[in-house]
Design a protein around this motif. Structure first.
Motif, short mmCIF file in Angstrom:
data_model
loop_
_atom_site.label_atom_id
_atom_site.label_comp_id
_atom_site.label_asym_id
_atom_site.label_seq_id
_atom_site.Cartn_x
_atom_site.Cartn_y
_atom_site.Cartn_z
N ARG A 189 -90.90 21.72 20.14
CA ARG A 189 -89.57 21.61 19.54
C ARG A 189 -88.63 20.95 20.54
NH1 ARG A 189 -86.67 23.55 15.23
NH2 ARG A 189 -84.46 23.98 15.56
N LEU A 190 -87.75 20.06 20.03
CA LEU A 190 -86.79 19.35 20.87
C LEU A 190 -85.40 19.97 20.75
CD1 LEU A 190 -87.73 15.63 20.03
CD2 LEU A 190 -88.81 17.21 21.65
N ASN A 191 -84.51 19.58 21.65
CA ASN A 191 -83.14 20.09 21.62
C ASN A 191 -82.33 19.48 20.48
OD1 ASN A 191 -83.16 17.54 23.05
ND2 ASN A 191 -81.00 17.94 23.57
N GLN A 192 -82.75 18.32 19.99
CA GLN A 192 -82.03 17.65 18.92
C GLN A 192 -82.97 16.71 18.18
OE1 GLN A 192 -78.95 15.43 20.91
NE2 GLN A 192 -80.36 13.93 21.76
N TRP A 217 -81.29 28.95 38.45
CA TRP A 217 -81.80 27.64 38.84
C TRP A 217 -81.19 26.56 37.96
CZ3 TRP A 217 -85.63 25.64 35.27
CH2 TRP A 217 -86.06 26.57 34.33
N LEU A 218 -81.14 25.36 38.52
CA LEU A 218 -80.55 24.20 37.86
C LEU A 218 -81.67 23.21 37.54
CD1 LEU A 218 -77.72 23.13 37.05
CD2 LEU A 218 -77.67 21.96 39.26
N GLU A 219 -81.63 22.67 36.33
CA GLU A 219 -82.67 21.75 35.90
C GLU A 219 -82.03 20.49 35.33
OE1 GLU A 219 -86.77 22.14 33.32
OE2 GLU A 219 -84.94 23.05 32.51
N PHE A 220 -82.63 19.36 35.62
CA PHE A 220 -82.11 18.07 35.14
C PHE A 220 -83.09 17.52 34.11
CE2 PHE A 220 -80.76 18.73 39.53
CZ PHE A 220 -79.39 18.75 39.33
N VAL A 221 -82.57 17.23 32.91
CA VAL A 221 -83.41 16.82 31.79
C VAL A 221 -82.81 15.57 31.15
CG1 VAL A 221 -84.15 19.19 31.34
CG2 VAL A 221 -82.15 18.28 30.15
N PRO A 222 -83.59 14.84 30.36
CA PRO A 222 -83.03 13.70 29.63
C PRO A 222 -82.14 14.16 28.47
CG PRO A 222 -85.33 14.02 29.06
CD PRO A 222 -85.05 14.96 30.19
N ARG A 223 -81.50 13.21 27.81
CA ARG A 223 -80.61 13.55 26.69
C ARG A 223 -81.36 14.24 25.56
NH1 ARG A 223 -75.24 13.59 28.02
NH2 ARG A 223 -74.96 12.10 29.71
N THR A 224 -82.55 13.75 25.28
CA THR A 224 -83.43 14.40 24.31
C THR A 224 -84.60 14.99 25.09
OG1 THR A 224 -82.83 12.84 22.56
CG2 THR A 224 -84.88 14.07 22.27
N PHE A 225 -84.83 16.28 24.93
CA PHE A 225 -85.83 16.93 25.77
C PHE A 225 -86.53 18.06 25.01
CE2 PHE A 225 -81.78 19.01 26.47
CZ PHE A 225 -82.07 20.36 26.50
N ILE A 226 -87.66 18.47 25.54
CA ILE A 226 -88.47 19.55 24.96
C ILE A 226 -87.86 20.89 25.35
CG2 ILE A 226 -90.73 20.66 24.99
CD1 ILE A 226 -91.90 17.84 25.59
N THR A 227 -87.58 21.72 24.35
CA THR A 227 -87.03 23.06 24.61
C THR A 227 -88.06 24.16 24.41
OG1 THR A 227 -86.27 23.29 22.32
CG2 THR A 227 -84.72 22.35 23.89
#
Length: 637
Positions: free
Chosen positions: A214-217, A186-196
């Motif tokens: 926790r965030l991606n960055q 599946w494909l997901e669209f997320v913002p530049r900073t997002f919850i992982t």
């Protein structure tokens, strides 16, 4: 997002349940359906750069069904150690503002993924998910090409393969193989900073829910995390926390007065599977939404004490059934999401309160239905068959991913990294193998101290919180002789050794751990196709099967020292015909009769209740005596 015109997705429809139910977003696209496909028996695809050439793909396959299965449309059951997949997708302009994540639920066993000819992911382990951020490789073209290479050596016994057969045709207790993609893509669209990461840790004694986000960055500026909890539409909490780095940890307290008053309506149990719905929103300083995800949690505890399994602090008798969760037309992959839900419903209809998923890490959507409908789960790893450094590293790495993926599910109440010494075949004679089992036990506890852990289930106990015994005695009298008293139990474990294996190793002995029959039964009746028959014991017909089932289950329930059981098994699977259900999930026996047998009060739990009643009566008598003595003192004054 739209399908390119040259792909006709005729496979399973878009799932009703999010493929990652513990962390959901609205913007995602199911990529199940028809993909291009190719076998690569000579392993030349990498050198020939098949990830750049569409003409290398001469077949089609329905994803996520494995190519060995009929449901895939390929149905190639021979040795094919390398397979390739290709699909073109389109991404709408409005979906290019943030990041695009390509998710794979499970690819057996080693996977490489290219998008538009660029390598974006590599993963090893056939049961756990992985993700590729494909944002940087997207082109301005209308379509984007996804190519997957899966390598799954059918004869590599160091792989964590579970019950997949290494021989050409299934034999004994092993089944047809599953190669390549077998869970949703599946494909997901997320913002530049997002919850992982979302991690829930329940405290059912104090009415608190631990949260780890926790965030991606690390964001350029501090953000805030808003957490809203509700149950059946009623708000439990609405808190906001400052997030200065990549992560935040908090304990969320449910109103103490309400928790005390509504404890049964808030705690999760199989009878009352109360789930707390959660909405986690990432906000900037201007209250703009940066990211927004949905989740849920269950407020419950699982543990052991004084020879009993505890659910929410009280003794609870486990009535489990062993489930291979294997389907004749789709192998490890479920034929549909409806089939996953129906599997849970069937277990409950038969009167079991839990399921031991055997040698398989199940689809998260199955665990979702266990959470939602109320079914306990023993989470088990698919094992390798040899003890080598490669096997140790592979199993440990994948087991860590299992613990991370499934930590939040309230239905999971026990972890089992190894079954019946699979992958550690010389536990008794090899100190290194014993050390490996201990290390897996302690590693699991260090990462999740909220659930009991069994180091090795069935026999040869090295370390564990529950003693799981596998005993396929086929009559009630034998089971009563072996488990009818505490003395009989100890004699059975030390001298009888039901599976002809030593139970205690390296001087290990019981320190109050509960004992459960975690495999027993295995009954089948005389099959119509004798070449497809296998079972631990055979009776002539269904009437005899029901009578024998009642005999042995009643004997186990009458034991004062057994704290739970797991009957083998739920369904017929391949050549195993020892299921309570046939392969097509139709019952062999009267479901109401089976349920009545399974739900009888156990002697062990009855003794606990009687002891508790006596303890309460003693306490009441002591209170009355103290009150009487105080009154006498007042009278004397």
């Amino acid at each position: 997002m739209h399908e390119p015109s040259h792909v006709e997705p005729t496979g399973p429809s878009s799932p009703q349940v999010h493929p990652r139910p513990q962390l959901t977003r609205e913007r995602w696209e199911n990529l199940s359906g028809v993909w291009q496909f190719a076998h690569d028996d000579d392993n030349r695809g990498l050198d020939a750069r098949w990830y750049e050439h569409a003409d290398a793909f001469d077949q089609h396959i329905v994803v996520p069904y494995p190519p060995e299965s009929r449901a895939s449309g390929v149905h190639a059951t021979g040795y094919h150690p390398v397979v390739w997949y290709r699909r073109a997708i389109s991404i709408a302009p409005q979906d290019r503002a943030g990041r695009a994540l390509l998710h794979f639920g499970a690819v057996d066993y080693r996977a490489q993924v290219w998008v538009n000819g660029r390598l974006v992911a590599q993963h090893e382990g056939g049961h756990t998910p992985f993700t590729a951020d494909i944002t940087s490789v997207l082109t301005a073209q209308d379509t984007q090409d996804i190519v997957v290479r899966a390598e799954d050596d059918p004869k590599d016994l160091a792989q964590a393969r579970g019950k997949q057969d290494w021989e050409l045709e299934p034999h004994g207790i092993w089944y047809h193989r599953t190669t390549g993609i077998w869970q949703p893509v599946w494909l997901e669209f997320v913002p530049r900073t997002f919850i992982t990461t979302l991690r829930w840790t329940p405290d059912s004694e104090r009415g608190r829910l631990g949260l780890h986000v926790r965030l991606n960055q690390t964001p350029a500026e501090p953000l805030r995390v808003r957490v809203r909890l509700s149950i059946r539409g009623e708000r439990l909490a609405d808190d906001t926390y400052l997030l200065e780095g990549r992560e935040v940890r908090r304990d969320i307290e449910i109103d103490p007065v309400r928790f005390k008053a509504d404890r049964k309506e808030l705690l999760w149990t199989p009878r009352r599977p109360n789930l707390i719905d959660a909405r986690i929103t990432l906000l900037d300083d201007d209250d703009n939404v940066v990211d927004d995800v949905g989740s849920y949690a269950g407020l419950r505890s699982a543990g052991v004490r004084d020879g009993r399994f505890l659910l929410n602090g009280s003794a609870y008798y486990l009535r489990l059934v062993l489930a291979q969760n294997y389907w004749p037309d789709s192998h490890l992959a479920a034929p549909s999401e409806e089939a996953l839900r129906r599997e849970v419903e069937l277990v409950k209809e038969l009167g079991f309160n839990g399921v031991r998923i055997h040698q398989k890490v199940e689809d998260p959507r199955f665990l979702y239905w266990c959470d939602r409908l109320g079914l306990l789960v023993w989470g088990e790893m698919a094992n390798a068959y040899v003890f080598t450094p490669e096997a140790q590293r592979g199993l440990t790495r994948e087991w860590l991913e299992v613990l991370e993926r499934d930590y939040n599910h309230p239905c999971i109440v026990t972890w089992v990294p190894i079954n019946e010494s699979w992958g550690v075949p010389n536990l008794e004679g090899d100190a290194a193998q014993r050390a490996f089992v201990r290390s897996l036990y302690h590693l699991t506890v260090s990462l999740d101290s909220t659930r009991p852990v069994i180091g090795n289930d069935g026999w040869e106990v090295v370390e564990g919180d529950i003693f799981g015994v596998h005993d396929y005695a086929l009559d009630g009298n034998t089971l009563r002789e072996r488990y009818g008293s505490a003395e009989a139990l100890e004699h059975t474990l030390k001298a009888v050794q039901p599976s002809r294996r030593n139970f205690y190793l390296a001087g290990h002995h019981r320190k109050g751990e509960p004992v459960m029959l975690t495999e027993f039964g295995g009954l089948s009746h005389a099959p119509t196709q004798k070449d497809r028959w296998w079972g631990y014991g055979t009776v002539p017909d269904t009437d005899a099967l029901l009578n024998r089932y009642e005999e042995i289950v009643t004997a186990v329930l009458d034991s004062p020292v057994i704290s739970g059981f797991c009957y083998t098994q739920l369904t017929d699977t391949e050549q195993e015909t020892n299921g309570l259900l046939r392969e097509d999930r139709t019952p062999k026996l009267d479901t109401n009769r089976v349920r009545a047998i399974n739900t009888r009060v156990s002697m062990a739990l009855q003794n606990d209740v009687i002891a508790e009643i006596h303890a309460l009566a003693d306490e009441r008598r002591r209170e009355q005596l103290r009150a009487s003595q105080q009154m006498e003192g007042v009278a004397e004054d």
